[in-house]
Design a protein around this motif. Structure first.
Motif, PDB file in Angstrom:
ATOM      1  N   VAL A 132      11.212 -30.620 -27.383  1.00  0.00           N
ATOM      2  CA  VAL A 132      10.275 -29.604 -26.900  1.00  0.00           C
ATOM      3  C   VAL A 132       8.922 -29.738 -27.605  1.00  0.00           C
ATOM      4  CG1 VAL A 132       9.807 -27.115 -26.824  1.00  0.00           C
ATOM      5  CG2 VAL A 132      12.044 -27.988 -26.134  1.00  0.00           C
ATOM      6  N   VAL A 133       8.940 -29.894 -28.918  1.00  0.00           N
ATOM      7  CA  VAL A 133       7.678 -30.062 -29.653  1.00  0.00           C
ATOM      8  C   VAL A 133       6.937 -31.288 -29.129  1.00  0.00           C
ATOM      9  CG1 VAL A 133       6.662 -30.582 -31.910  1.00  0.00           C
ATOM     10  CG2 VAL A 133       8.449 -28.835 -31.718  1.00  0.00           C
ATOM     11  N   SER A 134       7.660 -32.332 -28.840  1.00  0.00           N
ATOM     12  CA  SER A 134       7.051 -33.559 -28.331  1.00  0.00           C
ATOM     13  C   SER A 134       6.445 -33.370 -26.947  1.00  0.00           C
ATOM     14  CB  SER A 134       8.101 -34.668 -28.276  1.00  0.00           C
ATOM     15  OG  SER A 134       7.583 -35.822 -27.697  1.00  0.00           O
ATOM     16  N   GLY A 135       7.059 -32.535 -26.143  1.00  0.00           N
ATOM     17  CA  GLY A 135       6.649 -32.419 -24.746  1.00  0.00           C
ATOM     18  C   GLY A 135       5.641 -31.343 -24.423  1.00  0.00           C
ATOM     19  N   LEU A 136       5.427 -30.398 -25.322  1.00  0.00           N
ATOM     20  CA  LEU A 136       4.482 -29.314 -25.044  1.00  0.00           C
ATOM     21  C   LEU A 136       3.058 -29.721 -25.399  1.00  0.00           C
ATOM     22  CD1 LEU A 136       6.351 -26.131 -26.356  1.00  0.00           C
ATOM     23  CD2 LEU A 136       5.951 -26.798 -23.984  1.00  0.00           C
ATOM     24  N   ASP A 157      21.043 -39.214 -35.049  1.00  0.00           N
ATOM     25  CA  ASP A 157      22.453 -38.923 -34.820  1.00  0.00           C
ATOM     26  C   ASP A 157      22.983 -37.826 -35.733  1.00  0.00           C
ATOM     27  OD1 ASP A 157      22.147 -40.681 -36.990  1.00  0.00           O
ATOM     28  OD2 ASP A 157      24.199 -41.400 -36.778  1.00  0.00           O
ATOM     29  N   ASP A 158      22.287 -37.519 -36.819  1.00  0.00           N
ATOM     30  CA  ASP A 158      22.751 -36.473 -37.717  1.00  0.00           C
ATOM     31  C   ASP A 158      22.129 -35.107 -37.418  1.00  0.00           C
ATOM     32  OD1 ASP A 158      20.250 -37.343 -38.533  1.00  0.00           O
ATOM     33  OD2 ASP A 158      20.636 -36.970 -40.646  1.00  0.00           O
ATOM     34  N   LEU A 159      21.250 -35.032 -36.408  1.00  0.00           N
ATOM     35  CA  LEU A 159      20.660 -33.753 -36.026  1.00  0.00           C
ATOM     36  C   LEU A 159      21.625 -32.947 -35.175  1.00  0.00           C
ATOM     37  CD1 LEU A 159      17.023 -34.668 -34.903  1.00  0.00           C
ATOM     38  CD2 LEU A 159      17.742 -33.696 -37.079  1.00  0.00           C
ATOM     39  N   THR A 160      21.583 -31.634 -35.347  1.00  0.00           N
ATOM     40  CA  THR A 160      22.346 -30.783 -34.444  1.00  0.00           C
ATOM     41  C   THR A 160      21.705 -30.857 -33.064  1.00  0.00           C
ATOM     42  OG1 THR A 160      21.004 -28.814 -34.855  1.00  0.00           O
ATOM     43  CG2 THR A 160      22.904 -29.179 -36.328  1.00  0.00           C
ATOM     44  N   LYS A 161      22.447 -30.456 -32.071  1.00  0.00           N
ATOM     45  CA  LYS A 161      21.916 -30.426 -30.703  1.00  0.00           C
ATOM     46  C   LYS A 161      20.666 -29.556 -30.633  1.00  0.00           C
ATOM     47  CE  LYS A 161      23.167 -27.951 -26.770  1.00  0.00           C
ATOM     48  NZ  LYS A 161      24.143 -27.252 -25.978  1.00  0.00           N
ATOM     49  N   PHE A 162      20.689 -28.422 -31.296  1.00  0.00           N
ATOM     50  CA  PHE A 162      19.553 -27.502 -31.272  1.00  0.00           C
ATOM     51  C   PHE A 162      18.319 -28.152 -31.890  1.00  0.00           C
ATOM     52  CE2 PHE A 162      17.057 -23.860 -32.868  1.00  0.00           C
ATOM     53  CZ  PHE A 162      16.874 -23.184 -31.667  1.00  0.00           C
ATOM     54  N   ARG A 163      18.470 -28.815 -33.019  1.00  0.00           N
ATOM     55  CA  ARG A 163      17.323 -29.473 -33.658  1.00  0.00           C
ATOM     56  C   ARG A 163      16.809 -30.627 -32.809  1.00  0.00           C
ATOM     57  NH1 ARG A 163      19.657 -29.270 -39.730  1.00  0.00           N
ATOM     58  NH2 ARG A 163      19.298 -27.043 -40.025  1.00  0.00           N
ATOM     59  N   ARG A 164      17.709 -31.345 -32.177  1.00  0.00           N
ATOM     60  CA  ARG A 164      17.285 -32.428 -31.280  1.00  0.00           C
ATOM     61  C   ARG A 164      16.484 -31.843 -30.120  1.00  0.00           C
ATOM     62  NH1 ARG A 164      22.121 -34.786 -29.879  1.00  0.00           N
ATOM     63  NH2 ARG A 164      22.221 -33.491 -28.041  1.00  0.00           N
ATOM     64  N   ASP A 165      16.953 -30.732 -29.553  1.00  0.00           N
ATOM     65  CA  ASP A 165      16.223 -30.083 -28.465  1.00  0.00           C
ATOM     66  C   ASP A 165      14.854 -29.596 -28.943  1.00  0.00           C
ATOM     67  OD1 ASP A 165      18.375 -30.593 -26.825  1.00  0.00           O
ATOM     68  OD2 ASP A 165      19.120 -28.524 -26.853  1.00  0.00           O
ATOM     69  N   LEU A 166      14.791 -29.056 -30.146  1.00  0.00           N
ATOM     70  CA  LEU A 166      13.511 -28.639 -30.709  1.00  0.00           C
ATOM     71  C   LEU A 166      12.538 -29.808 -30.798  1.00  0.00           C
ATOM     72  CD1 LEU A 166      14.402 -26.285 -33.709  1.00  0.00           C
ATOM     73  CD2 LEU A 166      13.034 -25.702 -31.712  1.00  0.00           C
ATOM     74  N   LEU A 167      13.023 -30.934 -31.252  1.00  0.00           N
ATOM     75  CA  LEU A 167      12.172 -32.114 -31.382  1.00  0.00           C
ATOM     76  C   LEU A 167      11.643 -32.555 -30.024  1.00  0.00           C
ATOM     77  CD1 LEU A 167      11.013 -34.157 -33.384  1.00  0.00           C
ATOM     78  CD2 LEU A 167      13.109 -35.487 -33.118  1.00  0.00           C
ATOM     79  N   LEU A 184      12.943 -25.244 -37.299  1.00  0.00           N
ATOM     80  CA  LEU A 184      11.648 -25.927 -37.283  1.00  0.00           C
ATOM     81  C   LEU A 184      11.262 -26.347 -38.701  1.00  0.00           C
ATOM     82  CD1 LEU A 184       9.683 -23.712 -34.741  1.00  0.00           C
ATOM     83  CD2 LEU A 184      10.199 -26.161 -34.470  1.00  0.00           C
ATOM     84  N   ASP A 185      11.488 -25.464 -39.658  1.00  0.00           N
ATOM     85  CA  ASP A 185      11.190 -25.802 -41.054  1.00  0.00           C
ATOM     86  C   ASP A 185      12.027 -26.984 -41.534  1.00  0.00           C
ATOM     87  OD1 ASP A 185       9.277 -23.809 -41.264  1.00  0.00           O
ATOM     88  OD2 ASP A 185      10.651 -22.361 -42.190  1.00  0.00           O
ATOM     89  N   THR A 186      13.285 -27.028 -41.143  1.00  0.00           N
ATOM     90  CA  THR A 186      14.143 -28.138 -41.532  1.00  0.00           C
ATOM     91  C   THR A 186      13.644 -29.452 -40.948  1.00  0.00           C
ATOM     92  OG1 THR A 186      16.077 -26.706 -41.759  1.00  0.00           O
ATOM     93  CG2 THR A 186      16.508 -29.054 -41.437  1.00  0.00           C
ATOM     94  N   ILE A 242       7.372 -22.699 -27.996  1.00  0.00           N
ATOM     95  CA  ILE A 242       8.646 -23.393 -28.230  1.00  0.00           C
ATOM     96  C   ILE A 242       9.797 -22.435 -27.943  1.00  0.00           C
ATOM     97  CG2 ILE A 242      10.109 -24.448 -30.008  1.00  0.00           C
ATOM     98  CD1 ILE A 242       7.386 -25.346 -31.352  1.00  0.00           C
ATOM     99  N   HIS A 243       9.680 -21.218 -28.442  1.00  0.00           N
ATOM    100  CA  HIS A 243      10.699 -20.188 -28.233  1.00  0.00           C
ATOM    101  C   HIS A 243      10.934 -19.947 -26.745  1.00  0.00           C
ATOM    102  CE1 HIS A 243      11.997 -15.880 -28.080  1.00  0.00           C
ATOM    103  NE2 HIS A 243      12.852 -16.342 -28.985  1.00  0.00           N
ATOM    104  N   GLU A 244       9.867 -19.768 -25.990  1.00  0.00           N
ATOM    105  CA  GLU A 244       9.989 -19.505 -24.550  1.00  0.00           C
ATOM    106  C   GLU A 244      10.613 -20.686 -23.815  1.00  0.00           C
ATOM    107  OE1 GLU A 244       5.996 -18.491 -23.458  1.00  0.00           O
ATOM    108  OE2 GLU A 244       6.189 -16.437 -24.210  1.00  0.00           O
ATOM    109  N   GLU A 245      10.215 -21.875 -24.182  1.00  0.00           N
ATOM    110  CA  GLU A 245      10.762 -23.076 -23.528  1.00  0.00           C
ATOM    111  C   GLU A 245      12.270 -23.190 -23.759  1.00  0.00           C
ATOM    112  OE1 GLU A 245      10.367 -26.309 -21.068  1.00  0.00           O
ATOM    113  OE2 GLU A 245       8.736 -24.982 -21.664  1.00  0.00           O
TER     114      GLU A 245
END
Length: 91
Positions: A14-18, A2-12, A47-49, A26-29
């Motif tokens: 995407v990383v999980s699904g690729l 719940d404390d992640l930004t929308k962008f970081r949640r989306d990154l997570l 990603l580093d965060t 990740i960038h292209e997705e």
């Protein structure tokens, strides 16, 4: 999660699904999803965060390519998020 930004949640997600979650994939997705340019200066620090927070793991495939994987903590957070969402959305 719940404390992640929308962008970081989306990154997570995407990383999980690729199958091969490296930076360019990740960038292209994300660019496909957002339908606009995602700047490297936004992507890689986030990603580093996520890696610093223990949600993903970052390793090197070669000198130029980092690969990412979701940690058990990250999987737990994704599962908890999906369970929370399913209370409100039943597809």
């Amino acid at each position: 999660m719940d404390d992640l930004t929308k962008f970081r949640r989306d990154l997570l997600y995407v990383v999980s699904g690729l199958d091969d979650p490296h930076g360019l994939a990740i960038h292209e997705e994300l660019e496909d999803y957002y339908e606009k340019d995602v700047h490297h200066g936004r992507l890689y620090p986030n990603l580093d965060t996520l890696a610093e927070e223990g949600l993903i793991e970052k390793s090197q495939a070669d000198r130029r390519t980092n690969v990412y994987s979701v940690t058990s903590q990250g999987e737990h957070e994704l599962k908890a998020r999906r369970e929370w969402e399913s209370q409100y959305v039943d597809l």
